[in-house]
Scaffold this motif. Structure first.
Motif, short mmCIF file in Angstrom:
data_model
loop_
_atom_site.label_atom_id
_atom_site.label_comp_id
_atom_site.label_asym_id
_atom_site.label_seq_id
_atom_site.Cartn_x
_atom_site.Cartn_y
_atom_site.Cartn_z
N ARG A 1 0.82 -1.22 0.00
CA ARG A 1 0.00 0.00 0.00
C ARG A 1 0.85 1.26 0.00
N HIS A 2 2.15 1.14 0.17
CA HIS A 2 3.00 2.31 0.36
C HIS A 2 3.92 2.48 -0.84
N LYS A 3 3.48 3.36 -1.75
CA LYS A 3 4.17 3.52 -3.02
C LYS A 3 5.60 4.01 -2.84
N GLU A 4 5.81 4.87 -1.83
CA GLU A 4 7.15 5.42 -1.64
C GLU A 4 8.16 4.32 -1.29
N TRP A 5 7.69 3.24 -0.75
CA TRP A 5 8.57 2.10 -0.44
C TRP A 5 8.52 1.05 -1.53
N TYR A 6 7.33 0.89 -2.11
CA TYR A 6 7.06 -0.20 -3.05
C TYR A 6 7.82 -0.02 -4.36
N PHE A 7 7.80 1.19 -4.92
CA PHE A 7 8.46 1.42 -6.20
C PHE A 7 9.92 1.80 -5.99
N VAL A 8 10.79 1.19 -6.78
CA VAL A 8 12.23 1.38 -6.62
C VAL A 8 12.90 1.06 -7.96
N LYS A 9 14.06 1.62 -8.20
CA LYS A 9 14.76 1.36 -9.46
C LYS A 9 15.34 -0.04 -9.48
N CYS A 10 15.32 -0.64 -10.64
CA CYS A 10 15.94 -1.96 -10.82
C CYS A 10 17.44 -1.83 -10.67
N PRO A 11 18.08 -2.65 -9.85
CA PRO A 11 19.54 -2.57 -9.67
C PRO A 11 20.33 -2.90 -10.94
N ASP A 12 19.71 -3.64 -11.88
CA ASP A 12 20.43 -4.05 -13.08
C ASP A 12 20.32 -3.03 -14.22
N CYS A 13 19.08 -2.60 -14.55
CA CYS A 13 18.90 -1.75 -15.73
C CYS A 13 18.51 -0.31 -15.40
N GLY A 14 18.11 -0.05 -14.18
CA GLY A 14 17.75 1.30 -13.79
C GLY A 14 16.30 1.67 -14.05
N ASP A 15 15.55 0.81 -14.74
CA ASP A 15 14.12 1.08 -14.95
C ASP A 15 13.38 0.98 -13.63
#
Length: 769
Positions: free
Chosen positions: A436-450
């Motif tokens: 439920r917490h977008k600020e924690w849930y979404f993060v950059k991929c460590p491999d490609c940066g997407d």
């Protein structure tokens, strides 16, 4: 309450316990040298989860027994490392936080502080430098690292599967967490078991051959019936016409049960006779074929040969249905069922006298020549589901990327910290509250940066506790989970003491993790706990302590009134440590009187220049007998009988008027593991500058200890059940009293009336019940 005379200070537990706890802290008495120990001994006890209620007397019973053993080993010259920590993540804590409307992140630190206070108050020999909590990011950073080791090795993966769902806890449950169809607690199981044995063939007259897998082919001569899983495909071919209705009805009944209820089971066994028979390939006897829910298709071939004399479940089933019980392994007085693999064979034809292992190999070879046996290795492996759709646990360190798939969080970014969130209540969606917490849930991929998204499930508490023993010696290292040198020095654990309720799942997971870490080159051993010792339960009013029964006893008030040392000894005197006992308040006063007597003897010893004349020889003999008895019983965790022996020695000293330092000082050392503050105070009183725990356990003279003793055989209804060492010429009534108090004998008397006693002086007692 006390018989202490007034010419010396009274024993004041509160004052002296506070004094010695402060002094232990100041002198770092309980902090062994971890890098260069002369004789390392890792004394581990199962760490508690910090419930809001605090430690109850059942916990205190377990920790006291483990602490006594650690202190005893220290007196034997070992450098004892005895750490303590808290298994603080999980649904127990989260559910309680939900029930009182608080956040577990705020609740748990308060609970831990209360537990720590209680553990210090009872006088445990804990090295608090190495305290850990599974909720500390400094700890679960490495739990996440451990997960990644499994992930990179291909041993951790995510897949879709049918699951058990608890509608109240709103999380997935593994089969082993479902007891009689109900959620017991939200912990996670796996089973990995390596079974090496043989497949044996039992023929049926004009019907199919039944293949059974057994790890004990040495006991085939004791197989008196067969049991098939109710869903075994051969059942249809083996049902007698007259049994068809009963069998079909039973199969329907079993289908309604969950797998774990069948695996664990209870003492009331159920089953149905198929009405058909098979031939025992070793004896040629015709034996009946049954179906029963305690046999599972996933185990071996789904069929077992039942050897009730040497298998607990088979014994209970045979007793329930009055089936034959044939002993084929000598037990030396041990009650049936005897499951030992160390004995020798009997009632096994040409194989009589062979050891179980040797006999098993020979029997398999013999049957193989006749076409009825094949050596086999069987594996039973289930996935260990570690994910939980809850809040209070370590986040699983995986990021999902549309381009890259599941990606491990880089080790440099560990720990993935559990954020503080207010709305942590789970719901019926099956999705973790963290999602439920977008600020924690979404993060950059460590491999490609997407943009990627975090795994929102947390790992189960069993993963936290599967490796904590590795962390304890290395808690000060922030850059590694366990220091190689420390691990090499202190592990595997020397002795692990805990409850039977953890003897399957927790130990299974710990062993699995150890095997993986050894395969990956991180540690040097596979078995983390070579010596496991299970303690019994403390019950009250005949029932296990639980909140639902309203019989939980918190120790604080008793320690406040009587002192920690009195309470420690009282708990140990309730019954054998590995069996437990019934909590009754009335027994505490007897322990206090014993300590008062020792207190008096020590003070009087200051005024006694040498050994008492006249009867010093009998006292010396009793002293050496006591040293031998207390040492042996403490080593075997028979603490109640060790305390009884010390009481007898105190009575001997008082009766003989003996109270010299030479007679009292060994007693103080023997008391020390049981009542550590008390012993420290008396040791200082007797003129010693250093801690009593820097002394050595007293040595006994075997000649003096054995003088006047004889070993007598103890029989019940003519069968040898025990052997006891008693003073030569002891009166019959005294001998019988000791016999009736012997734990091995109690099992066979079991409350029955003793109709007759046959007594042969210094040789034998036979109880007729």
């Amino acid at each position: 309450m006390s018989d202490v005379p007034t010419h010396h200070p009274l024993y004041d537990p509160a004052a002296l316990e506070a004094k010695w706890q402060a002094r232990w802290s100041e002198r770092r008495t309980n902090e062994p040298e971890l890098d260069r120990p002369a004789r390392p001994f890792y004394n581990l006890m199962m760490f508690p989860y910090p419930s809001a209620e605090g430690l109850h007397v059942g916990n205190m019973f377990a920790f006291t027994g483990a602490d006594i053993y650690g202190r005893f080993k220290r007196l034997q010259g070992y450098d004892v490392f005895e750490p303590m920590g808290f298994d603080a993540f999980g649904i127990h804590s989260e559910n309680y936080a939900l029930s009182i409307g608080t956040n577990p992140a705020q609740l748990i630190p308060k609970n831990i502080a209360n537990f720590r206070r209680q553990l210090k108050r009872f006088g445990g020999m804990f090295d608090w430098r190495h305290e850990l909590s599974t909720t500390d990011p400094a700890y679960y950073k490495w739990t996440q690292w451990l997960f990644l080791q499994l992930f990179h090795a291909g041993l951790a993966y995510k897949k879709r599967a049918a699951v058990n769902w608890c509608p109240k806890d709103k999380t997935v449950l593994a089969n082993e967490q479902v007891i009689n169809g109900r959620c017991e607690r939200c912990d996670t199981p796996v089973e990995q078991r390596f079974l090496e044995g043989a497949e044996l063939v039992f023929e049926t007259p004009g019907g199919p051959k039944i293949t059974v897998f057994t790890t004990r082919p040495d006991t085939v001569f004791g197989a008196t019936y067969l049991v098939l899983a109710p869903e075994h495909p051969l059942v249809t071919d083996l049902i007698a016409v007259e049994q068809r209705a009963a069998v079909k009805g039973y199969q329907r009944e079993v289908q309604a049960k969950d797998v774990v209820a069948r695996r664990v089971g209870d003492k009331t066994k159920t089953g149905v006779f198929l009405g058909s028979y098979a031939r025992n390939p070793a004896t040629g006897e015709s034996i009946p074929i049954w179906i029963a829910d305690y046999v599972l298709m996933e185990y071996g071939t789904g069929a077992i040969m039942a050897v009730p004399a040497h298998d607990k479940r088979d014994f209970e089933f045979a007793t329930q249905f009055e089936l034959p019980i044939r002993q084929v392994v000598k037990t030396d007085g041990e009650p049936l069922p005897s499951v030992s693999e160390e004995g020798t064979l009997m009632n096994s034809g040409a194989f009589d006298g062979a050891t179980c292992r040797e006999g098993g190999r020979k029997i398999v070879a013999w049957l193989a020549q006749r076409g009825t046996a094949t050596p086999r290795v069987q594996y039973r492996l289930h996935d260990w589901c570690i994910s939980r759709q809850r809040y209070w646990g370590p986040p699983i360190p995986i990021i999902y990327c549309e381009r890259c798939g599941p990606v491990a969080v880089p080790e440099k970014d560990l720990p993935v910290e559990l954020p503080f969130i207010e709305d942590f209540r789970p719901d019926d969606t099956g999705i973790s509250p963290l999602a439920r917490h977008k600020e924690w849930y979404f993060v950059k991929c460590p491999d490609c940066g997407d943009q990627g998204r975090r795994e929102t499930d947390v790992s189960d508490t069993f993963l936290d506790s599967a490796w904590y023993h590795l962390r304890y010696p290395s808690t000060e290292f922030a850059d590694r989970p366990f220091d190689p040198a420390r691990t090499k020095t202190w592990l595997p654990v020397s002795t692990y003491i805990g409850g039977n309720e953890h003897a399957v799942l927790h130990l299974l997971y710990s062993r699995f993790v150890s095997m993986v870490l050894k395969d990956l080159g991180h540690i040097h051993f596979e078995e983390p706990f070579p010596k496991l010792r299970a303690h019994g339960l403390i019950v009250k009013d005949g029932s296990k302590m639980s909140k639902s029964r309203g019989n939980v006893v918190v120790p604080d008030a008793y320690i406040q009134q009587w002192g920690a040392d009195t309470f420690r000894m009282y708990l140990m005197f309730l019954g054998p440590f590995q069996e437990g006992g019934d909590f009754r308040e009335t027994g505490i006063v007897g322990i206090r009187r014993f300590l008062d007597k020792v207190w008096t003897l020590a003070h009087e010893a200051l005024l006694t220049p040498g050994a008492s004349p006249g009867k010093a020889e009998s006292v010396e003999r009793k002293l050496h007998q006591t040293i031998r008895k207390v040492g042996a019983d403490t080593e075997s965790l028979n603490y109640n009988t060790a305390i009884a022996a010390m009481m007898e020695y105190v009575n001997e000293l008082r009766e003989q008027g003996a109270r010299s330092k030479e007679q009292v000082e060994p007693l103080v050392i023997m008391v020390a593991p049981y009542a550590p503050h008390f012993a420290e105070e008396l040791w200082e009183l007797l003129g010693h500058k250093r801690s009593v725990f820097e002394e050595q356990w007293p040595r006994h003279d075997e000649g003096l200890a054995a003088a006047g003793d004889v070993e007598i055989a103890v029989q019940v209804n003519g069968k040898l059940r025990s052997r006891l060492t008693v003073p030569r010429g002891m009166p019959q009534d005294d001998v019988v009293a000791r016999v009736l108090a012997d734990e091995a004998v109690k099992k066979f008397v079991d409350g029955q009336k003793v109709k007759k006693v046959i007594y042969v002086q210094d040789r034998l007692v036979n109880l007729v019940v």
